[in-house]
Design an enzyme around this catalytic site. Structure first.
Site, PDB file in Angstrom:
ATOM      1  N   ASP A  24       0.862  -1.189   0.000  1.00 52.50           N
ATOM      2  CA  ASP A  24       0.000   0.000   0.000  1.00 52.50           C
ATOM      3  C   ASP A  24       0.895   1.235   0.000  1.00 52.50           C
ATOM      4  O   ASP A  24       2.104   1.145   0.242  1.00 52.50           O
ATOM      5  CB  ASP A  24      -0.886  -0.009   1.259  1.00 52.50           C
ATOM      6  CG  ASP A  24      -1.754   1.235   1.354  1.00 52.50           C
ATOM      7  OD1 ASP A  24      -2.445   1.548   0.375  1.00 52.50           O
ATOM      8  OD2 ASP A  24      -1.726   1.922   2.397  1.00 52.50           O
ATOM      9  N   SER A  25       0.270   2.384  -0.213  1.00 53.76           N
ATOM     10  CA  SER A  25       1.013   3.639  -0.168  1.00 53.76           C
ATOM     11  C   SER A  25       1.484   3.976   1.247  1.00 53.76           C
ATOM     12  O   SER A  25       2.323   4.852   1.420  1.00 53.76           O
ATOM     13  CB  SER A  25       0.123   4.769  -0.693  1.00 53.76           C
ATOM     14  OG  SER A  25      -1.087   4.810   0.055  1.00 53.76           O
ATOM     15  N   CYS A  87      -3.817  -1.037  -2.033  1.00 54.34           N
ATOM     16  CA  CYS A  87      -4.136   0.385  -2.207  1.00 54.34           C
ATOM     17  C   CYS A  87      -5.127   0.550  -3.372  1.00 54.34           C
ATOM     18  O   CYS A  87      -4.881   0.046  -4.471  1.00 54.34           O
ATOM     19  CB  CYS A  87      -2.836   1.119  -2.518  1.00 54.34           C
ATOM     20  SG  CYS A  87      -3.017   2.867  -2.846  1.00 54.34           S
ATOM     21  N   GLU A 166      -5.575   9.146   9.925  1.00 51.95           N
ATOM     22  CA  GLU A 166      -4.185   8.979  10.390  1.00 51.95           C
ATOM     23  C   GLU A 166      -3.910   9.783  11.663  1.00 51.95           C
ATOM     24  O   GLU A 166      -2.999   9.459  12.411  1.00 51.95           O
ATOM     25  CB  GLU A 166      -3.204   9.318   9.268  1.00 51.95           C
ATOM     26  CG  GLU A 166      -3.307   8.288   8.164  1.00 51.95           C
ATOM     27  CD  GLU A 166      -2.138   8.246   7.212  1.00 51.95           C
ATOM     28  OE1 GLU A 166      -1.105   8.884   7.465  1.00 51.95           O
ATOM     29  OE2 GLU A 166      -2.270   7.543   6.171  1.00 51.95           O
ATOM     30  N   CYS A 198     -11.382   3.401  -0.451  1.00 52.83           N
ATOM     31  CA  CYS A 198     -10.057   3.857  -0.016  1.00 52.83           C
ATOM     32  C   CYS A 198      -9.723   3.067   1.241  1.00 52.83           C
ATOM     33  O   CYS A 198     -10.601   2.820   2.084  1.00 52.83           O
ATOM     34  CB  CYS A 198     -10.098   5.356   0.268  1.00 52.83           C
ATOM     35  SG  CYS A 198      -8.603   5.995   1.047  1.00 52.83           S
ATOM     36  N   HIS A 200      -8.452   3.658   4.000  1.00 54.34           N
ATOM     37  CA  HIS A 200      -8.662   4.217   5.336  1.00 54.34           C
ATOM     38  C   HIS A 200     -10.128   4.225   5.771  1.00 54.34           C
ATOM     39  O   HIS A 200     -10.416   4.312   6.965  1.00 54.34           O
ATOM     40  CB  HIS A 200      -8.159   5.665   5.373  1.00 54.34           C
ATOM     41  CG  HIS A 200      -6.679   5.816   5.251  1.00 54.34           C
ATOM     42  ND1 HIS A 200      -5.958   5.321   4.180  1.00 54.34           N
ATOM     43  CD2 HIS A 200      -5.774   6.416   6.075  1.00 54.34           C
ATOM     44  CE1 HIS A 200      -4.675   5.619   4.343  1.00 54.34           C
ATOM     45  NE2 HIS A 200      -4.541   6.278   5.485  1.00 54.34           N
TER      46      HIS A 200
HETATM   47  N1  DGL Z   1      -4.122   3.836   0.161  1.00 54.72           N
HETATM   48  C1  DGL Z   1      -4.752   4.898  -0.582  1.00 54.72           C
HETATM   49  C2  DGL Z   1      -5.977   4.336  -1.325  1.00 54.72           C
HETATM   50  O1  DGL Z   1      -6.566   3.357  -0.921  1.00 54.72           O
HETATM   51  C3  DGL Z   1      -5.139   6.058   0.309  1.00 54.72           C
HETATM   52  C4  DGL Z   1      -3.983   6.875   0.785  1.00 54.72           C
HETATM   53  C5  DGL Z   1      -3.210   7.550  -0.337  1.00 54.72           C
HETATM   54  O2  DGL Z   1      -3.729   8.502  -0.955  1.00 54.72           O
HETATM   55  O3  DGL Z   1      -2.125   7.107  -0.613  1.00 54.72           O
HETATM   56  O4  DGL Z   1      -6.345   4.862  -2.334  1.00 54.72           O
END
Ligand code: DGL
Length: 285
Positions: A24-25, A87, A166, A198, A200
């Site tokens: 993931d990012s 992600c 976060e 997303c 989060h």
């Molecule tokens: N993990 C990213 C997503 O699910 C969210 C956070 C980001 O913008 O990197 O799109």
């Protein structure tokens, strides 16, 4: 079972205990990892969070593809048996490219989420909340319409949800206020299903559910992805039935920056006691 299929499974026996790579990012993909841990608890997992370069949701397609390729190359060095692009933004922009570059079975979170939404909707009106990049890519609409072309998909970017989550403001008046602003147009649009597109957003599911009301079903792609991963591992004959040995390091974490902060956040999502996250230089891959 046919002879050929039986042979494939036997050939793969040695691969069953190899880890699954999840990336993931940053920290958000831990919501996907959590579902995998719950649904297929024998699997070993290597998690990579690109904490030095997060967020992906405001970056261009080219950049997200470049980052994702580097992560793929890193995971290839770890001898993983399957890869989950946890992600949504990387799934939207890079999954097709990554598939071209590896023989390792690889899945993203978008397709499973889209499929579940199609099954859930009764009135054919589906909402998607996600990063700017995921909404702009139109990827959920594409996948949903491949299955049911008449479904109406309404996308809404909710970029502030990521920093709010976060910051730990999962249940907070500030988050409520922002959520009302973001979601009111979706309420007016008459959707009966909403994809939490997303990583989060499952962490503020209660807030979103309260605002959307009982008649709107929430789809969590993280949950659907773990289901799909299990089916994939079974199909390939690489599903691990054997629990890890006592003292074995079943879950390993790698990040590109901020290991302490990652560890702290990870322990609030995964009740597992994450002791360490190793920093690697992802630009080297
Ligand atoms: N993990 C990213 C997503 O699910 C969210 C956070 C980001 O913008 O990197 O799109």
């Amino acid at each position: 079972m046919t002879e050929k299929r039986k042979r494939v499974k036997e050939d793969n026996t040695g691969r069953r205990e190899l880890p699954i790579g999840v990336f993931d990012s940053g920290v958000g993909g831990l919501t996907v990892m959590r579902e995998i841990m719950r649904q297929i608890p024998n699997e070993r997992i290597i998690y990579f969070g690109d904490t030095a370069r997060v967020p992906y949701g405001s970056k261009s397609r080219e950049t997200v593809i470049r980052y994702s390729r580097q992560i793929l190359r890193f995971l290839q060095t770890m001898e993983v048996k399957a890869i989950v692009v946890a992600c949504n933004t990387a799934s939207a922009y890079a999954l097709d490219e990554l598939e071209k570059e590896t023989d390792i079975p690889i899945i993203g979170v978008v397709k499973p989420g889209a499929r579940a939404a199609v099954e859930a909707t009764c009135n054919g009106r589906v909402g998607v909340i996600a990063t700017n990049a995921t909404v702009d890519s139109g990827i959920y609409t594409t996948y949903i319409r491949q299955i049911r072309p008449e479904v109406e998909v309404i996308g809404k970017a909710c970029p502030l949800f990521v920093p709010l989550v976060e910051e730990g403001l999962w249940q907070d008046p500030v988050t409520d206020e922002i959520a009302v602003r973001y979601l009111s147009e979706l309420i007016d649009s008459g959707i009966d299903t909403l994809i939490l597109g997303c990583t989060h957003y499952p962490l503020i599911r209660d807030t979103i559910a309260k605002i959307m009301g009982e008649h709107v079903r929430l789809v969590n792609p993280a949950y659907e992805t773990a289901l799909e991963l299990k089916a994939l591992l079974e199909e390939k004959g690489i599903f691990c039935q054997k629990p890890p040995a006592l003292g074995e390091n079943q879950y390993r974490f790698f990040v590109s920056d901020g290991a302490e902060r990652f560890k702290h956040f990870a322990n609030s999502i995964i009740k597992y006691g994450i002791l360490s996250a190793k920093i690697i230089n992802i630009e080297e891959y």
